[in-house]
Scaffold this motif. Structure first.
Motif, mmCIF file in Angstrom:
data_model
loop_
_atom_site.group_PDB
_atom_site.id
_atom_site.type_symbol
_atom_site.label_atom_id
_atom_site.label_comp_id
_atom_site.label_asym_id
_atom_site.label_seq_id
_atom_site.Cartn_x
_atom_site.Cartn_y
_atom_site.Cartn_z
ATOM 1 N N ARG A 38 20.476 9.667 -65.751
ATOM 2 C CA ARG A 38 19.966 10.642 -64.778
ATOM 3 C C ARG A 38 18.449 10.500 -64.622
ATOM 4 N NH1 ARG A 38 19.440 16.436 -66.210
ATOM 5 N NH2 ARG A 38 18.818 15.473 -68.138
ATOM 6 N N ALA B 254 17.524 7.258 -62.900
ATOM 7 C CA ALA B 254 17.714 7.322 -61.454
ATOM 8 C C ALA B 254 16.527 8.034 -60.773
ATOM 9 C CB ALA B 254 19.028 8.055 -61.130
ATOM 10 N N TRP C 170 13.623 5.656 -60.818
ATOM 11 C CA TRP C 170 13.831 4.618 -59.803
ATOM 12 C C TRP C 170 13.543 5.160 -58.403
ATOM 13 C CZ3 TRP C 170 17.612 4.070 -55.916
ATOM 14 C CH2 TRP C 170 17.611 2.807 -55.299
#
Length: 133
Positions: A124, A127, A130
């Protein structure tokens, strides 16, 4: 001497830990704030948030494990069926804390719970990191 960066990571650790307990709150905003102010701390923030959030989740697991076990309620059947793998979703709002507590109540293997919980929570934060790219 405590630097601004170290203070930011410390605040992130506290927020991530508390967000994974039964207390209300989220750590994503703090994580994003640290990344926005200190993009060079991306990897460190990812590690700190993952470790602290996992520790908070394991504290909820422990609380569930300390509850006296009588019969397994029907609503825990899904967690019982999927076992520690269900903790991949321990990051999810509303159900994440319940999954951690349920794993404790069901006396699932703590090491497997720790592993799957850390993977889910780490993915999580990865992400978000990113997306902040």
């Amino acid at each position: 001497m405590i630097t601004i960066e170290l203070a930011a990571l410390g605040g992130l650790a506290v927020a991530a830990f508390l967000a994974a307990t039964l207390l209300p709150g989220g750590s994503e905003a703090v994580f994003v704030g640290v990344l926005a102010l200190h993009p060079e701390l991306g990897l460190a923030a990812l590690i700190v948030a993952t470790v602290a959030n996992t520790a908070g989740g394991m504290s909820t697991y422990l609380l569930g494990r300390l509850l006296p076990r009588k019969e397994v309620p029907a609503r825990l059947a899904t967690v019982q069926r999927w076992g520690s793998l269900s903790l991949l979703l321990s990051w999810a709002p509303l159900i994440g804390d319940a999954l951690c507590a349920a794993a404790g109540v069901l006396r699932l293997n703590w090491l497997a719970c720790l592993l799957w919980m850390a993977i889910g929570k780490g993915l999580r934060y990865a992400a978000i990191l990113w997306l902040m790219g």
